[in-house]
Design a protein around this motif. Structure first.
Motif, PDB file in Angstrom:
ATOM      1  N   UNK A 104     -65.887 -27.013 -21.860  1.00  0.00           N
ATOM      2  CA  UNK A 104     -64.533 -26.638 -21.427  1.00  0.00           C
ATOM      3  C   UNK A 104     -63.730 -27.908 -21.238  1.00  0.00           C
ATOM      4  N   UNK A 105     -62.599 -28.004 -21.931  1.00  0.00           N
ATOM      5  CA  UNK A 105     -61.773 -29.203 -21.898  1.00  0.00           C
ATOM      6  C   UNK A 105     -60.721 -29.179 -20.803  1.00  0.00           C
ATOM      7  N   UNK A 106     -60.413 -28.001 -20.279  1.00  0.00           N
ATOM      8  CA  UNK A 106     -59.339 -27.843 -19.312  1.00  0.00           C
ATOM      9  C   UNK A 106     -59.884 -27.531 -17.922  1.00  0.00           C
ATOM     10  N   UNK A 107     -58.999 -27.625 -16.933  1.00  0.00           N
ATOM     11  CA  UNK A 107     -59.368 -27.342 -15.546  1.00  0.00           C
ATOM     12  C   UNK A 107     -58.410 -26.277 -14.997  1.00  0.00           C
ATOM     13  N   UNK A 108     -58.958 -25.164 -14.533  1.00  0.00           N
ATOM     14  CA  UNK A 108     -58.123 -24.064 -14.042  1.00  0.00           C
ATOM     15  C   UNK A 108     -57.285 -24.491 -12.842  1.00  0.00           C
ATOM     16  N   UNK A 109     -56.065 -23.995 -12.790  1.00  0.00           N
ATOM     17  CA  UNK A 109     -55.216 -24.162 -11.604  1.00  0.00           C
ATOM     18  C   UNK A 109     -55.329 -22.884 -10.779  1.00  0.00           C
ATOM     19  N   UNK A 110     -56.411 -22.771 -10.047  1.00  0.00           N
ATOM     20  CA  UNK A 110     -56.701 -21.514  -9.344  1.00  0.00           C
ATOM     21  C   UNK A 110     -57.359 -21.774  -8.004  1.00  0.00           C
ATOM     22  N   UNK A 111     -57.338 -20.738  -7.171  1.00  0.00           N
ATOM     23  CA  UNK A 111     -57.980 -20.826  -5.848  1.00  0.00           C
ATOM     24  C   UNK A 111     -59.473 -21.061  -5.999  1.00  0.00           C
ATOM     25  N   UNK A 112     -60.115 -20.336  -6.906  1.00  0.00           N
ATOM     26  CA  UNK A 112     -61.568 -20.462  -7.019  1.00  0.00           C
ATOM     27  C   UNK A 112     -61.969 -21.841  -7.545  1.00  0.00           C
ATOM     28  N   UNK A 113     -61.169 -22.442  -8.433  1.00  0.00           N
ATOM     29  CA  UNK A 113     -61.486 -23.782  -8.919  1.00  0.00           C
ATOM     30  C   UNK A 113     -61.429 -24.788  -7.775  1.00  0.00           C
ATOM     31  N   UNK A 114     -60.420 -24.661  -6.918  1.00  0.00           N
ATOM     32  CA  UNK A 114     -60.319 -25.545  -5.767  1.00  0.00           C
ATOM     33  C   UNK A 114     -61.503 -25.340  -4.828  1.00  0.00           C
ATOM     34  N   UNK A 115     -61.916 -24.080  -4.654  1.00  0.00           N
ATOM     35  CA  UNK A 115     -63.043 -23.775  -3.772  1.00  0.00           C
ATOM     36  C   UNK A 115     -64.344 -24.345  -4.337  1.00  0.00           C
ATOM     37  N   UNK A 116     -64.501 -24.316  -5.659  1.00  0.00           N
ATOM     38  CA  UNK A 116     -65.689 -24.897  -6.294  1.00  0.00           C
ATOM     39  C   UNK A 116     -65.718 -26.401  -6.062  1.00  0.00           C
ATOM     40  N   UNK A 117     -64.571 -27.064  -6.264  1.00  0.00           N
ATOM     41  CA  UNK A 117     -64.499 -28.507  -6.111  1.00  0.00           C
ATOM     42  C   UNK A 117     -64.786 -28.944  -4.676  1.00  0.00           C
ATOM     43  N   UNK A 118     -64.453 -28.086  -3.710  1.00  0.00           N
ATOM     44  CA  UNK A 118     -64.690 -28.412  -2.300  1.00  0.00           C
ATOM     45  C   UNK A 118     -66.070 -27.956  -1.821  1.00  0.00           C
ATOM     46  N   UNK A 119     -66.829 -27.318  -2.721  1.00  0.00           N
ATOM     47  CA  UNK A 119     -68.164 -26.885  -2.365  1.00  0.00           C
ATOM     48  C   UNK A 119     -68.220 -25.623  -1.533  1.00  0.00           C
ATOM     49  N   UNK A 120     -67.124 -24.871  -1.519  1.00  0.00           N
ATOM     50  CA  UNK A 120     -67.064 -23.645  -0.721  1.00  0.00           C
ATOM     51  C   UNK A 120     -67.800 -22.509  -1.423  1.00  0.00           C
ATOM     52  N   UNK A 121     -67.663 -22.442  -2.738  1.00  0.00           N
ATOM     53  CA  UNK A 121     -68.341 -21.412  -3.522  1.00  0.00           C
ATOM     54  C   UNK A 121     -68.960 -22.066  -4.755  1.00  0.00           C
ATOM     55  N   UNK A 122     -69.864 -21.353  -5.403  1.00  0.00           N
ATOM     56  CA  UNK A 122     -70.485 -21.836  -6.641  1.00  0.00           C
ATOM     57  C   UNK A 122     -69.751 -21.250  -7.847  1.00  0.00           C
ATOM     58  N   UNK A 123     -70.090 -21.761  -9.032  1.00  0.00           N
ATOM     59  CA  UNK A 123     -69.510 -21.216 -10.262  1.00  0.00           C
ATOM     60  C   UNK A 123     -69.877 -19.735 -10.415  1.00  0.00           C
ATOM     61  N   UNK A 124     -71.095 -19.385 -10.058  1.00  0.00           N
ATOM     62  CA  UNK A 124     -71.534 -18.001 -10.173  1.00  0.00           C
ATOM     63  C   UNK A 124     -70.751 -17.099  -9.219  1.00  0.00           C
ATOM     64  N   UNK A 125     -70.520 -17.569  -8.004  1.00  0.00           N
ATOM     65  CA  UNK A 125     -69.773 -16.781  -7.019  1.00  0.00           C
ATOM     66  C   UNK A 125     -68.309 -16.631  -7.422  1.00  0.00           C
ATOM     67  N   UNK A 126     -67.780 -17.636  -8.119  1.00  0.00           N
ATOM     68  CA  UNK A 126     -66.371 -17.596  -8.522  1.00  0.00           C
ATOM     69  C   UNK A 126     -66.101 -16.485  -9.521  1.00  0.00           C
ATOM     70  N   UNK A 127     -67.120 -16.127 -10.312  1.00  0.00           N
ATOM     71  CA  UNK A 127     -66.915 -15.190 -11.410  1.00  0.00           C
ATOM     72  C   UNK A 127     -66.454 -13.816 -10.932  1.00  0.00           C
ATOM     73  N   UNK A 128     -66.887 -13.396  -9.757  1.00  0.00           N
ATOM     74  CA  UNK A 128     -66.489 -12.084  -9.238  1.00  0.00           C
ATOM     75  C   UNK A 128     -65.858 -12.187  -7.860  1.00  0.00           C
ATOM     76  N   UNK A 129     -65.315 -13.347  -7.534  1.00  0.00           N
ATOM     77  CA  UNK A 129     -64.727 -13.555  -6.213  1.00  0.00           C
ATOM     78  C   UNK A 129     -63.417 -12.767  -6.085  1.00  0.00           C
TER      79      UNK A 129
END
Length: 250
Positions: A104-129
């Motif tokens: 993936x070349x791009x970075x989402x501008x989304x709540x879940x992407x920010x949460x992943x970067x901060x370690x709040x949720x995982x990539x798997x959890x983001x899929x159905x958050x």
């Protein structure tokens, strides 16, 4: 220039008539601005085109009660000879498929992407958050959306390093996938790679990606664009003449 867009209408179910208007405005204005340009500075042209489209969507939304709150994401890819230039807003994505790997070349501008970067949720959890559809940037906002030119080729790259990747050289056989979140909400990256690797042409790849997303619910606009770089042609070596042929002058 290729520009997948998806709608943002301010409702829970986002694929609505006003969202369609926003996405159509985005595509039309961006294509027009690019067509009118001299093509010499791709990134500046992309930024100007996206900002113009955003302002047009905002103006339309402000002038019509039934279209208030509409917006769109977008992702643009411009290939000049074999060099790639991109710009994006929202959670539509660009993938590079090369050597049987997907990146993936791009970075989402989304709540879940920010949460992943901060370690709040995982990539798997983001899929159905429940917040998976909350985005931080979109076309149609009062302020200019801030076109993102980061182009990630390696894990751990800084934002500045990712920007320096603009104009990257594509290799023979590379495939670019541009898509909206209607696809990536339904299908994992490794599944996308499997479909692309097991289909014979771009048309069947795109059709099967969309079909599989629809089979799993297809709750949102599913836009897929595939771009394939020509593969290197194998030039056969000239046949060496044998001793007998040389003696006979053949």
């Amino acid at each position: 220039m290729n520009i997948p867009c998806t709608c943002r209408s301010g409702r829970r179910h986002r694929w609505t008539s006003r969202g369609e208007v926003a996405a159509e405005l985005a595509v039309n204005y961006i294509i027009q601005k690019v067509a009118e340009s001299d093509g010499r500075k791709p990134l500046q042209i992309i930024e100007s085109a996206v900002n113009t489209a955003s302002q047009a969507i905002a103006a339309r939304a402000a002038s019509k009660d039934d279209q208030q709150g509409m917006g769109s994401t977008c992702v643009c890819a411009w290939i000049v000879e074999d060099h790639l230039y991109t710009g994006y807003v929202g959670d539509s994505r660009i993938y590079l498929i090369r050597d049987d790997k997907i990146q993936r070349l791009t970075m989402d501008h989304s709540w879940v992407q920010e949460a992943i970067e901060k370690g709040i949720i995982t990539h798997e959890e983001a899929h159905n958050h429940p917040n998976m559809h909350i985005i931080r940037r979109h076309l149609g906002s009062v302020e200019l959306p801030g076109v993102d030119f980061r182009l990630y080729l390696e894990q751990g790259e800084s934002a500045e390093q990712a920007k320096e990747n603009q104009g990257m050289r594509l290799s023979p056989g590379d495939i670019l996938l541009l898509c909206t979140d209607g696809l990536t909400d339904m299908i994992w990256d490794d599944e996308i790679l499997h479909i692309i690797n097991t289909r014979s042409n771009l048309k069947s790849m795109a059709e099967d990606l969309v079909n599989q997303a629809n089979e799993r619910g297809g709750h949102d606009n599913i836009t897929v664009v595939l771009l394939g770089m020509p593969k290197e042609k194998t030039v056969p070596r000239p046949k060496k003449s044998g001793l007998i042929e040389k003696l006979l002058g053949e």
